[in-house]
Design a protein around this motif. Sequence first.
Motif, PDB file in Angstrom:
ATOM      1  N   PRO A 124       0.838  -1.202   0.000  1.00  0.00           N
ATOM      2  CA  PRO A 124       0.000   0.000   0.000  1.00  0.00           C
ATOM      3  C   PRO A 124       0.878   1.259   0.000  1.00  0.00           C
ATOM      4  O   PRO A 124       1.897   1.313   0.691  1.00  0.00           O
ATOM      5  CB  PRO A 124      -0.803  -0.117   1.296  1.00  0.00           C
ATOM      6  N   ALA A 125       0.459   2.272  -0.749  1.00  0.00           N
ATOM      7  CA  ALA A 125       1.240   3.500  -0.878  1.00  0.00           C
ATOM      8  C   ALA A 125       1.446   4.177   0.477  1.00  0.00           C
ATOM      9  O   ALA A 125       2.491   4.788   0.698  1.00  0.00           O
ATOM     10  CB  ALA A 125       0.568   4.452  -1.860  1.00  0.00           C
ATOM     11  N   VAL A 126       0.489   4.060   1.376  1.00  0.00           N
ATOM     12  CA  VAL A 126       0.643   4.691   2.700  1.00  0.00           C
ATOM     13  C   VAL A 126       1.759   4.048   3.511  1.00  0.00           C
ATOM     14  O   VAL A 126       2.270   4.655   4.448  1.00  0.00           O
ATOM     15  CB  VAL A 126      -0.680   4.676   3.507  1.00  0.00           C
ATOM     16  N   GLU A 127       2.150   2.828   3.138  1.00  0.00           N
ATOM     17  CA  GLU A 127       3.255   2.135   3.814  1.00  0.00           C
ATOM     18  C   GLU A 127       4.571   2.285   3.059  1.00  0.00           C
ATOM     19  O   GLU A 127       5.603   1.792   3.511  1.00  0.00           O
ATOM     20  CB  GLU A 127       2.927   0.642   3.976  1.00  0.00           C
ATOM     21  N   SER A 128       4.534   2.912   1.904  1.00  0.00           N
ATOM     22  CA  SER A 128       5.746   3.053   1.085  1.00  0.00           C
ATOM     23  C   SER A 128       5.879   4.479   0.568  1.00  0.00           C
ATOM     24  O   SER A 128       6.131   4.701  -0.617  1.00  0.00           O
ATOM     25  CB  SER A 128       5.718   2.040  -0.062  1.00  0.00           C
ATOM     26  N   THR A 129       5.735   5.434   1.467  1.00  0.00           N
ATOM     27  CA  THR A 129       5.765   6.853   1.074  1.00  0.00           C
ATOM     28  C   THR A 129       7.109   7.254   0.468  1.00  0.00           C
ATOM     29  O   THR A 129       7.160   8.114  -0.401  1.00  0.00           O
ATOM     30  CB  THR A 129       5.427   7.768   2.265  1.00  0.00           C
ATOM     31  N   GLU A 130       8.193   6.625   0.910  1.00  0.00           N
ATOM     32  CA  GLU A 130       9.516   6.939   0.358  1.00  0.00           C
ATOM     33  C   GLU A 130       9.566   6.615  -1.139  1.00  0.00           C
ATOM     34  O   GLU A 130      10.117   7.375  -1.933  1.00  0.00           O
ATOM     35  CB  GLU A 130      10.594   6.159   1.119  1.00  0.00           C
ATOM     36  N   THR A 131       8.971   5.498  -1.523  1.00  0.00           N
ATOM     37  CA  THR A 131       8.920   5.095  -2.927  1.00  0.00           C
ATOM     38  C   THR A 131       8.079   6.078  -3.734  1.00  0.00           C
ATOM     39  O   THR A 131       8.480   6.521  -4.819  1.00  0.00           O
ATOM     40  CB  THR A 131       8.343   3.672  -3.055  1.00  0.00           C
ATOM     41  N   VAL A 132       6.914   6.443  -3.218  1.00  0.00           N
ATOM     42  CA  VAL A 132       6.036   7.392  -3.899  1.00  0.00           C
ATOM     43  C   VAL A 132       6.753   8.730  -4.073  1.00  0.00           C
ATOM     44  O   VAL A 132       6.702   9.340  -5.150  1.00  0.00           O
ATOM     45  CB  VAL A 132       4.709   7.570  -3.121  1.00  0.00           C
ATOM     46  N   GLU A 133       7.441   9.179  -3.042  1.00  0.00           N
ATOM     47  CA  GLU A 133       8.159  10.460  -3.108  1.00  0.00           C
ATOM     48  C   GLU A 133       9.302  10.419  -4.119  1.00  0.00           C
ATOM     49  O   GLU A 133       9.572  11.413  -4.791  1.00  0.00           O
ATOM     50  CB  GLU A 133       8.676  10.860  -1.723  1.00  0.00           C
ATOM     51  N   TRP A 134       9.999   9.290  -4.222  1.00  0.00           N
ATOM     52  CA  TRP A 134      11.097   9.143  -5.183  1.00  0.00           C
ATOM     53  C   TRP A 134      10.567   9.304  -6.613  1.00  0.00           C
ATOM     54  O   TRP A 134      11.130  10.039  -7.424  1.00  0.00           O
ATOM     55  CB  TRP A 134      11.786   7.793  -4.990  1.00  0.00           C
ATOM     56  N   VAL A 135       9.453   8.644  -6.905  1.00  0.00           N
ATOM     57  CA  VAL A 135       8.844   8.751  -8.236  1.00  0.00           C
ATOM     58  C   VAL A 135       8.327  10.171  -8.458  1.00  0.00           C
ATOM     59  O   VAL A 135       8.532  10.757  -9.522  1.00  0.00           O
ATOM     60  CB  VAL A 135       7.719   7.703  -8.412  1.00  0.00           C
ATOM     61  N   ARG A 136       7.690  10.745  -7.447  1.00  0.00           N
ATOM     62  CA  ARG A 136       7.171  12.120  -7.547  1.00  0.00           C
ATOM     63  C   ARG A 136       8.303  13.107  -7.859  1.00  0.00           C
ATOM     64  O   ARG A 136       8.153  13.992  -8.692  1.00  0.00           O
ATOM     65  CB  ARG A 136       6.475  12.497  -6.234  1.00  0.00           C
ATOM     66  N   LYS A 137       9.449  12.929  -7.210  1.00  0.00           N
ATOM     67  CA  LYS A 137      10.605  13.805  -7.425  1.00  0.00           C
ATOM     68  C   LYS A 137      11.124  13.709  -8.862  1.00  0.00           C
ATOM     69  O   LYS A 137      11.409  14.723  -9.500  1.00  0.00           O
ATOM     70  CB  LYS A 137      11.722  13.453  -6.436  1.00  0.00           C
ATOM     71  N   ILE A 138      11.229  12.493  -9.370  1.00  0.00           N
ATOM     72  CA  ILE A 138      11.697  12.301 -10.751  1.00  0.00           C
ATOM     73  C   ILE A 138      10.746  12.988 -11.727  1.00  0.00           C
ATOM     74  O   ILE A 138      11.175  13.726 -12.619  1.00  0.00           O
ATOM     75  CB  ILE A 138      11.841  10.802 -11.090  1.00  0.00           C
ATOM     76  N   LEU A 139       9.444  12.775 -11.572  1.00  0.00           N
ATOM     77  CA  LEU A 139       8.463  13.384 -12.466  1.00  0.00           C
ATOM     78  C   LEU A 139       8.533  14.905 -12.425  1.00  0.00           C
ATOM     79  O   LEU A 139       8.500  15.567 -13.462  1.00  0.00           O
ATOM     80  CB  LEU A 139       7.048  12.935 -12.088  1.00  0.00           C
ATOM     81  N   LYS A 140       8.638  15.460 -11.236  1.00  0.00           N
ATOM     82  CA  LYS A 140       8.657  16.911 -11.058  1.00  0.00           C
ATOM     83  C   LYS A 140       9.932  17.523 -11.638  1.00  0.00           C
ATOM     84  O   LYS A 140       9.889  18.491 -12.392  1.00  0.00           O
ATOM     85  CB  LYS A 140       8.543  17.245  -9.570  1.00  0.00           C
ATOM     86  N   GLU A 141      11.094  16.942 -11.285  1.00  0.00           N
ATOM     87  CA  GLU A 141      12.367  17.524 -11.721  1.00  0.00           C
ATOM     88  C   GLU A 141      12.654  17.300 -13.197  1.00  0.00           C
ATOM     89  O   GLU A 141      13.262  18.147 -13.841  1.00  0.00           O
ATOM     90  CB  GLU A 141      13.508  16.987 -10.851  1.00  0.00           C
ATOM     91  N   GLU A 142      12.223  16.176 -13.738  1.00  0.00           N
ATOM     92  CA  GLU A 142      12.513  15.879 -15.144  1.00  0.00           C
ATOM     93  C   GLU A 142      11.558  16.574 -16.100  1.00  0.00           C
ATOM     94  O   GLU A 142      11.970  17.048 -17.151  1.00  0.00           O
ATOM     95  CB  GLU A 142      12.455  14.359 -15.384  1.00  0.00           C
ATOM     96  N   ARG A 143      10.259  16.606 -15.771  1.00  0.00           N
ATOM     97  CA  ARG A 143       9.262  17.110 -16.718  1.00  0.00           C
ATOM     98  C   ARG A 143       8.233  18.060 -16.114  1.00  0.00           C
ATOM     99  O   ARG A 143       7.284  18.437 -16.782  1.00  0.00           O
ATOM    100  CB  ARG A 143       8.506  15.931 -17.349  1.00  0.00           C
ATOM    101  N   GLY A 144       8.398  18.415 -14.840  1.00  0.00           N
ATOM    102  CA  GLY A 144       7.438  19.315 -14.210  1.00  0.00           C
ATOM    103  C   GLY A 144       6.058  18.703 -14.055  1.00  0.00           C
ATOM    104  O   GLY A 144       5.047  19.408 -14.035  1.00  0.00           O
TER     105      GLY A 144
END
Length: 153
Positions: A47-67
């Motif tokens: 569940p995403a609520v148990e793996s927030t670090e993973t969700v944040e890593w993907v969120r960071k890549i999306l934001k920094e690479e393509r906004g």
Amino acid sequence: MSYLVDFKNVTTTGLESSPVAEALAGLRANEARYFRNKYNTEFVVTPAVESTETVEWVRKILKEERGIGVASKPLETATLQIENIKWVFVFYESGLGINVLYPLDNPKKRAVGFKLSEGMDIPQELEKFKFARQKSKLAGTIRGSFFVIKGEY
């Protein structure tokens, strides 16, 4: 609580809140079948609520690479490492599946993939991408696109 995705008996466990839960479950099962057949590896989701670090890593890549900021709620994640390749998946309530292919020893082959479950519209944040269609016995028609990662994460 993490669990093994069964691609023979597809269930919507963990995805019930999605308006396209059946199609998203098929998309998730399609990924599980791929890893089982190609790498003889089990596909375990958390569940995403148990793996927030993973969700944040993907969120960071999306934001920094393509906004890109995904508006939908993340429901589940999966992380696998096969040889020197890290694979990370996030499945969203809208029916979107995002995977990050991240070879540790080959920066030129790093990429983010987007897969849209059958029945969902292209999210506004991804409208600039062109999507190809792929047929799947488990997921119906999957629409997919990707971009190459240029940075280090």
